[in-house]
Design an enzyme around this catalytic site. Structure first.
Site, mmCIF file in Angstrom:
data_model
loop_
_atom_site.group_PDB
_atom_site.id
_atom_site.type_symbol
_atom_site.label_atom_id
_atom_site.label_comp_id
_atom_site.label_asym_id
_atom_site.label_seq_id
_atom_site.Cartn_x
_atom_site.Cartn_y
_atom_site.Cartn_z
ATOM 1 N N CYS A 208 56.664 67.749 43.433
ATOM 2 C CA CYS A 208 55.237 67.809 43.119
ATOM 3 C C CYS A 208 54.998 67.367 41.674
ATOM 4 C CB CYS A 208 54.708 69.225 43.341
ATOM 5 S SG CYS A 208 54.568 69.670 45.086
ATOM 6 N N HIS B 203 49.326 69.925 40.455
ATOM 7 C CA HIS B 203 49.017 71.326 40.180
ATOM 8 C C HIS B 203 49.197 71.676 38.720
ATOM 9 C CE1 HIS B 203 53.260 72.783 39.868
ATOM 10 N NE2 HIS B 203 53.512 71.847 40.773
#
Length: 528
Positions: free
Chosen positions: A449, A430
């Site tokens: 992440c 992301h």
């Protein structure tokens, strides 16, 4: 009549195979056949009975060759011996692949049969280790693979490689090795270091931070250490205790090539890298060669490759680097998992549903300390069905099964875009508003992440121009939307502490998740 004709044809085929393979010792061939069929204990302890059993690679290799002796020709046996010596450049130990050199004049027929079987076992074992790794990956560093993510074009199997390479074992070994440029470059670096002298480098004692233009009694040791590895030429002895510009350039170069913050400050991390011995650095290359062998079948011609320890995302097309950017990965307490999956969609202007671990360990303490925390961060509270709840009616000491969701916007930790792929860890790639973290090194700040610098530039490399134009329009709308990826796009997230950069320079990093020592120990134990 027909049965007799069939027997004659079968016998003729066996004779032809024997002729083609160069085997002519029928008693030895029969001894090999009997050993594989009935005398599985005859070659112990060199060869365990389980190695000779059917089904098995060793049994199948001989079955495919009509059970003739395979290594009686001197040229073939010499070629195998030379090829086995070459695996030392792969970080493997040739002693793990022994050959019994006893000859007919001094050995019984059974011993000769066992020697032939031993040679084949070592041959197959070396092929297996080169193609797939010396150890079972999941027992050391677990790696998750999504269903359906296996490469549609798998590499040749060990038996196929073995059969095709009986007369040219070195070619069989070359075909078994990962063809990946990263493996080949790291193997060359390892071979060069292995064959050279293993020097002892000067150790630098711990102390206060060494800064440019400062003076310290350890500065001569720092200069000697950098000179020992070629980062620094000889310095004039006029002011040996000064951290001057020449020494600074050498420190910056060293830091850049060891995955450290290139700031010229010699603190604990840089000292740790400087005081890592040449022998330990060689072993570091060895364990990373093993990691590449583990993943040789997972990295396809087109792959998004996240290097966790390096904090990099690389996009390869036809095994060539198409795009590369810096990445922020999980900190040691919340490690980014190793996996292979297939990218299936993009989330544009994503909302952020706080993962359970972050909710429990990070967000709840913040909310308890600051009643306005939710409002300041545009966070909503939802029940497990996604229905909104009134935050003032929740017991924050025991909130139950709630969901915290942050709306899309400039402060959302996912930024403007997330790249999704199936996995059980709830991780994804992301964007991020925290762009300043990309200038750090190492870049381990997330909760698992992977944040990508320049993620829109990555999309331009991944997708057609029309798709990128449509995505840009949707992003400008500010609305949360899903954009499907309808082609096969593999992603591999893995861990390497040594790599050869696109510039050709060897980069040796501090072991972010402290995995190297465990893998090295396992490799040593496997050789006993």
């Amino acid at each position: 009549m027909y049965k007799e004709t069939a027997r004659n044809l079968a016998a003729g085929c066996l004779l032809l195979i024997s002729f083609l393979t160069g085997a002519s010792d029928e008693p030895l061939d029969e001894a090999i056949r009997q050993t594989l069929a009935q005398r599985s204990e005859a070659c112990a302890p060199g060869l365990a009975a389980s190695e000779l059993a059917a089904p098995g690679l060793l049994h199948e290799l001989y079955a495919r060759q009509a059970f003739v002796a395979l290594w009686q020709q001197p040229n073939r046996r010499t070629a195998l011996k030379q090829a086995l010596l070459q695996v030392a450049d792969d970080g493997l130990d040739p002693a793990d692949y022994p050959l019994d050199d006893r000859r007919a004049a001094t050995s019984s027929l059974q011993q000769q049969a066992c020697a032939d079987l031993q040679a084949s076992h070592s041959y197959l074992r070396a092929l297996q280790h080169l193609a797939h790794g010396r150890l079972e990956q999941d027992s050391i560093e677990p790696f998750w693979r999504a269903p359906g993510s296996a490469s549609p074009r798998p590499r040749p199997g060990v038996l196929e490689l073995a059969l095709n390479g009986l007369d040219r074992p070195s070619e069989a070994f070359a075909a078994a090795r990962p063809a990946l440029l990263q493996y080949q470059a790291l193997r060359q670096a390892y071979a060069e270091r292995r064959r050279g002298p293993i020097d002892e480098w000067p150790l630098i004692p711990a102390g206060h931070l060494l800064r440019p233009d400062s003076r310290d009694e350890r500065i001569p040791l720092l200069a000697a250490r950098l000179a020992a590895e070629g980062y620094l030429a000889a310095r004039p002895a006029t002011d040996a205790g000064l951290y001057d510009a020449t020494l600074l350039a050498a420190v910056l170069d060293f830091q850049a090539r060891h995955g450290l913050q290139a700031d010229g400050l010699v603190g604990p991390q840089t000292l740790s890298a400087l005081n890592t011995s040449a022998r330990e650095r060689l072993e570091q290359l060895q364990v990373n060669l093993e990691r590449w062998r583990w993943l040789a079948n997972d990295i396809e011609a087109e792959t998004l490759l996240v290097d966790i320890a390096g904090g990099l995302l690389s996009y390869y097309v036809e095994q060539q680097l198409r795009w590369q950017g810096r990445a922020v990965v999980g900190r040691p307490s919340r490690q980014t998992p190793q996996l292979k999956s297939l990218v299936n969609r993009l989330t544009l202007n994503p909302t952020w549903s706080v993962p359970p671990t972050i909710l429990r360990e990070d967000k709840l303490p913040e909310i308890r300390r600051d009643p306005n925390y939710l409002a300041r961060h545009q966070m909503r509270v939802l029940d497990r069905h996604g229905e909104p709840l009134d935050p003032t009616g929740i017991d924050w000491e025991n909130p139950g099964n709630i969901i915290l969701r942050q709306d899309a916007g400039p402060d959302n930790p996912l930024g403007r875009l997330a790249i999704r792929f199936p996995n059980p860890f709830s991780v994804y790639l992301h964007d991020t508003p925290s762009q300043q973290l990309f200038s750090k090194s190492p870049r381990a700040f997330s909760s698992g992440c992977v944040r990508i610098e320049g993620i829109l530039e990555l999309l331009a490399a991944l997708l057609p121009a029309d798709d990128c134009s449509e995505i840009a329009q949707r992003l400008d709308s500010g609305q949360t939307q899903e954009f499907p990826i309808r082609r096969r796009l593999p992603i591999v997230i893995a861990y390497w502490t040594a790599a050869v950069a696109a510039t050709g320079e060897l980069v040796l990093r501090n072991d972010l998740y402290e995995r190297d020592r465990k893998l090295l120990f396992a490799l040593r134990e496997a050789g006993h």
